[in-house]
Design a protein around this motif. Structure first.
Motif, mmCIF file in Angstrom:
data_model
loop_
_atom_site.group_PDB
_atom_site.id
_atom_site.type_symbol
_atom_site.label_atom_id
_atom_site.label_comp_id
_atom_site.label_asym_id
_atom_site.label_seq_id
_atom_site.Cartn_x
_atom_site.Cartn_y
_atom_site.Cartn_z
ATOM 1 N N LEU A 13 0.886 -1.149 0.221
ATOM 2 C CA LEU A 13 -0.022 0.009 0.027
ATOM 3 C C LEU A 13 0.863 1.379 0.041
ATOM 4 C CD1 LEU A 13 -2.969 -1.041 2.497
ATOM 5 C CD2 LEU A 13 -3.012 -0.564 -0.010
ATOM 6 N N LEU A 14 2.143 1.435 0.866
ATOM 7 C CA LEU A 14 2.949 2.487 0.756
ATOM 8 C C LEU A 14 3.624 2.577 -0.725
ATOM 9 C CD1 LEU A 14 4.173 4.652 2.393
ATOM 10 C CD2 LEU A 14 6.060 2.877 3.103
ATOM 11 N N VAL A 15 3.784 1.681 -1.348
ATOM 12 C CA VAL A 15 4.440 1.612 -2.657
ATOM 13 C C VAL A 15 3.273 2.291 -3.689
ATOM 14 C CG1 VAL A 15 5.410 0.212 -4.578
ATOM 15 C CG2 VAL A 15 6.009 -0.085 -2.206
ATOM 16 N N VAL A 16 1.945 1.928 -3.423
ATOM 17 C CA VAL A 16 1.025 2.290 -4.393
ATOM 18 C C VAL A 16 0.901 3.770 -4.094
ATOM 19 C CG1 VAL A 16 -1.466 2.206 -4.831
ATOM 20 C CG2 VAL A 16 0.011 -0.002 -4.689
ATOM 21 N N VAL A 17 0.688 4.034 -2.702
ATOM 22 C CA VAL A 17 0.634 5.573 -2.440
ATOM 23 C C VAL A 17 1.799 6.427 -2.974
ATOM 24 C CG1 VAL A 17 0.418 7.304 -0.593
ATOM 25 C CG2 VAL A 17 -0.879 4.996 -0.441
ATOM 26 N N HIS A 18 2.901 6.013 -2.873
ATOM 27 C CA HIS A 18 4.291 6.874 -3.608
ATOM 28 C C HIS A 18 4.052 6.610 -4.852
ATOM 29 C CE1 HIS A 18 7.060 8.094 -0.254
ATOM 30 N NE2 HIS A 18 6.304 7.051 0.466
ATOM 31 N N ALA A 19 3.578 5.657 -5.540
ATOM 32 C CA ALA A 19 3.785 5.406 -7.046
ATOM 33 C C ALA A 19 2.748 6.831 -7.623
ATOM 34 C CB ALA A 19 3.485 4.247 -7.544
ATOM 35 N N GLN A 20 1.463 6.639 -6.881
ATOM 36 C CA GLN A 20 0.529 7.691 -7.053
ATOM 37 C C GLN A 20 0.943 9.145 -6.944
ATOM 38 O OE1 GLN A 20 -2.472 6.948 -8.623
ATOM 39 N NE2 GLN A 20 -3.148 9.152 -8.565
ATOM 40 N N LEU A 21 1.707 9.311 -5.821
ATOM 41 C CA LEU A 21 2.154 10.600 -5.519
ATOM 42 C C LEU A 21 3.398 11.122 -6.495
ATOM 43 C CD1 LEU A 21 2.689 12.915 -3.585
ATOM 44 C CD2 LEU A 21 4.627 11.792 -2.620
ATOM 45 N N TRP A 22 4.164 10.253 -7.289
ATOM 46 C CA TRP A 22 4.966 10.546 -8.078
ATOM 47 C C TRP A 22 4.719 10.348 -9.626
ATOM 48 C CZ3 TRP A 22 9.069 13.125 -6.307
ATOM 49 C CH2 TRP A 22 9.277 13.240 -4.879
ATOM 50 N N PHE A 23 3.860 9.598 -9.972
ATOM 51 C CA PHE A 23 3.428 8.998 -11.388
ATOM 52 C C PHE A 23 2.080 9.429 -11.589
ATOM 53 C CE2 PHE A 23 7.008 6.473 -10.051
ATOM 54 C CZ PHE A 23 8.193 7.027 -10.697
ATOM 55 N N GLY A 24 1.265 9.330 -10.888
ATOM 56 C CA GLY A 24 -0.258 9.478 -11.050
ATOM 57 C C GLY A 24 -0.750 10.606 -11.535
ATOM 58 N N GLY A 26 -2.260 14.003 -10.420
ATOM 59 C CA GLY A 26 -2.202 14.969 -9.395
ATOM 60 C C GLY A 26 -0.783 14.824 -8.769
ATOM 61 N N SER A 27 0.166 14.027 -9.779
ATOM 62 C CA SER A 27 1.498 13.921 -9.019
ATOM 63 C C SER A 27 2.150 15.144 -8.892
ATOM 64 C CB SER A 27 2.177 12.920 -10.027
ATOM 65 O OG SER A 27 2.413 13.470 -11.226
ATOM 66 N N LEU A 28 3.341 15.205 -8.248
ATOM 67 C CA LEU A 28 4.181 16.572 -8.231
ATOM 68 C C LEU A 28 4.486 17.219 -9.435
ATOM 69 C CD1 LEU A 28 6.423 15.478 -5.128
ATOM 70 C CD2 LEU A 28 4.385 16.837 -5.119
ATOM 71 N N GLY A 29 4.976 16.159 -10.469
ATOM 72 C CA GLY A 29 5.271 16.688 -11.896
ATOM 73 C C GLY A 29 3.976 17.325 -12.422
ATOM 74 N N ALA A 30 3.058 16.677 -12.593
ATOM 75 C CA ALA A 30 1.868 17.043 -12.880
ATOM 76 C C ALA A 30 1.255 18.518 -12.400
ATOM 77 C CB ALA A 30 0.533 16.103 -13.085
ATOM 78 N N VAL A 31 1.300 18.545 -11.102
ATOM 79 C CA VAL A 31 0.938 19.859 -10.515
ATOM 80 C C VAL A 31 1.812 20.986 -10.839
ATOM 81 C CG1 VAL A 31 0.685 21.002 -8.206
ATOM 82 C CG2 VAL A 31 0.026 18.713 -8.503
#
Length: 91
Positions: A13-24, A26-31
């Motif tokens: 779950l932690l890996v999924v949340v981090h993947a969403q944060l970095w690549f999904g 609303g990720s940091l790059g998209a923002v």
């Protein structure tokens, strides 16, 4: 074996949340990209607003300018509109 499943699920779950944060979405790059687009749009809006103000001022000047031209033509050149009577008062 039961003791290893819970930590594995939590790590997954932690890996999924981090993947969403970095690549999904609303990720940091998209923002960051959206923020740059927003800044560019705001700058374009400011330029468009300034152009609109210049045009509004020009229209106002043209409207007032015609009145001024008509006033000068009446006083200096004796302009008379159709169906008007010109009366010259001497002092």
């Amino acid at each position: 074996m039961g003791n290893r499943i819970v930590p594995a699920v939590l790590i997954l779950l932690l890996v999924v949340v981090h993947a969403q944060l970095w690549f999904g979405r609303g990720s940091l790059g998209a923002v960051s990209t959206l923020q740059q687009k927003l800044d560019a749009q705001k700058a374009a809006n400011v330029q468009a607003q300034q152009a609109n103000e210049r045009l509004a001022n020009e229209v106002r000047d043209l409207k007032e300018g015609l009145e001024m031209v008509e006033e000068k033509a009446r006083s200096e050149l004796g302009m008379v509109k159709p169906n008007e009577v010109f009366v010259n008062v001497s002092k």
